[in-house]
Design an enzyme around this catalytic site. Structure first.
Site, mmCIF file in Angstrom:
data_model
loop_
_atom_site.group_PDB
_atom_site.id
_atom_site.type_symbol
_atom_site.label_atom_id
_atom_site.label_comp_id
_atom_site.label_asym_id
_atom_site.label_seq_id
_atom_site.Cartn_x
_atom_site.Cartn_y
_atom_site.Cartn_z
ATOM 1 C CG ASP A 24 -1.939 -1.138 1.208
ATOM 2 O OD1 ASP A 24 -1.895 -1.953 0.281
ATOM 3 O OD2 ASP A 24 -2.747 -1.229 2.160
ATOM 4 C CD GLU A 72 -7.142 -0.038 2.982
ATOM 5 O OE1 GLU A 72 -6.045 0.177 3.520
ATOM 6 O OE2 GLU A 72 -8.236 0.062 3.584
ATOM 7 C CE LYS A 129 -3.540 -4.357 1.348
ATOM 8 N NZ LYS A 129 -4.309 -3.520 2.252
ATOM 9 C CB CYS A 162 -2.312 -2.616 5.302
ATOM 10 S SG CYS A 162 -3.983 -1.932 5.149
HETATM 11 C C1 C5J Z 1 -3.067 0.658 5.543
HETATM 12 C C2 C5J Z 1 -4.769 1.866 6.730
HETATM 13 N N1 C5J Z 1 -2.593 0.451 4.316
HETATM 14 N N2 C5J Z 1 -3.918 2.292 7.666
HETATM 15 N N3 C5J Z 1 -4.332 1.161 5.653
HETATM 16 O O1 C5J Z 1 -2.397 0.424 6.527
HETATM 17 O O2 C5J Z 1 -5.939 2.133 6.814
#
Ligand code: C5J
Length: 222
Positions: A24, A72, A129, A162
């Site tokens: 991400d 994400e 995802k 994530c």
């Molecule tokens: C991720 C989040 N990528 N913090 N998403 O960690 O919402």
């Protein structure tokens, strides 16, 4: 086998069975105007992970090793975004809302793109995802099985959300996982420190951690 000087003890991996997973590293998390900022975070806190993640990408690319990038990102109709996820908290902008980089966390929008420094190259796998974990509702398990991967090196953001969720999913699926300490960041430094400690606690209960330079040194020794 190449061996990384890691915590809580050395991490050995087969060259034929290792992949890099970069979680991400998207504009929506690292740049102003995205999801991370809408939640009230200082996105500059994630910047230190970029150069180490790039060094890992270069090291894996130089050896032709598999690389998986995740994003994400939800479908434009948000059919893969549970209402509970969208409702959560009081962000300035919710998932799917229009923002300065397009709709928040929606696939294909400028904000959902991986930052240019870490942009995937042709042939590298990119997975959108809908969850925090990269195994949930994606083809990641099948992709790794096809590649014969048994060991995963992780980079990306955020450490405790994530990255940690995906590492725990991978650990439960039998992968030996290592998180590159300087190639991951959190908006909350104490959460990053706690996550690193949790991962390697109790004899690597979730996996190993090491500086990216130690991973690169092990690759060079191979
Ligand atoms: C991720 C989040 N990528 N913090 N998403 O960690 O919402």
């Amino acid at each position: 086998m190449p061996t990384v000087a890691a915590l809580p003890f050395d991490y050995a991996f087969p060259m034929a069975g290792v992949a890099l997973v970069v979680i991400d590293m998207q504009r929506d998390f690292l740049e102003p105007g995205g999801f991370g900022a809408a939640l009230g975070n200082d996105v500059a806190l994630l910047a230190p992970a970029v150069a180490p993640a790039r060094a890992l990408l270069d090291g894996f690319r130089a050896r032709g090793l598999p690389i998986i990038h995740t994003r994400e990102a939800h479908r434009p109709d948000l059919s893969d975004c549970p209402p509970a996820k969208r409702r959560r908290g009081t962000p300035a902008l919710r998932i799917g809302d229009p923002g300065p980089m397009g709709r928040i966390l929606v696939a294909g929008e400028p904000g959902s793109a991986i930052i240019p420094e870490l942009a995937p190259l042709p042939g590298e796998t990119v997975i959108d995802k809908p969850g925090k974990g990269a195994f949930h509702a994606t083809g990641l398990s099948d992709i790794l099985a096809r590649l014969g991967v048994t060991h995963l090196v992780f980079a990306g953001v955020t450490t405790e959300v994530c990255v940690q969720t995906t590492m725990r999913e991978a650990n439960d699926r039998g992968f030996d996982c290592l998180l590159a300490e300087d190639a991951t960041e959190s908006y909350v430094p104490a959460f990053k420190a706690a996550t690193l400690a949790m991962i390697r606690a109790q004899g690597a209960i979730v996996g190993w951690t090491a500086p990216s330079a130690a991973v690169l040194a092990a690759l060079e020794s191979a």
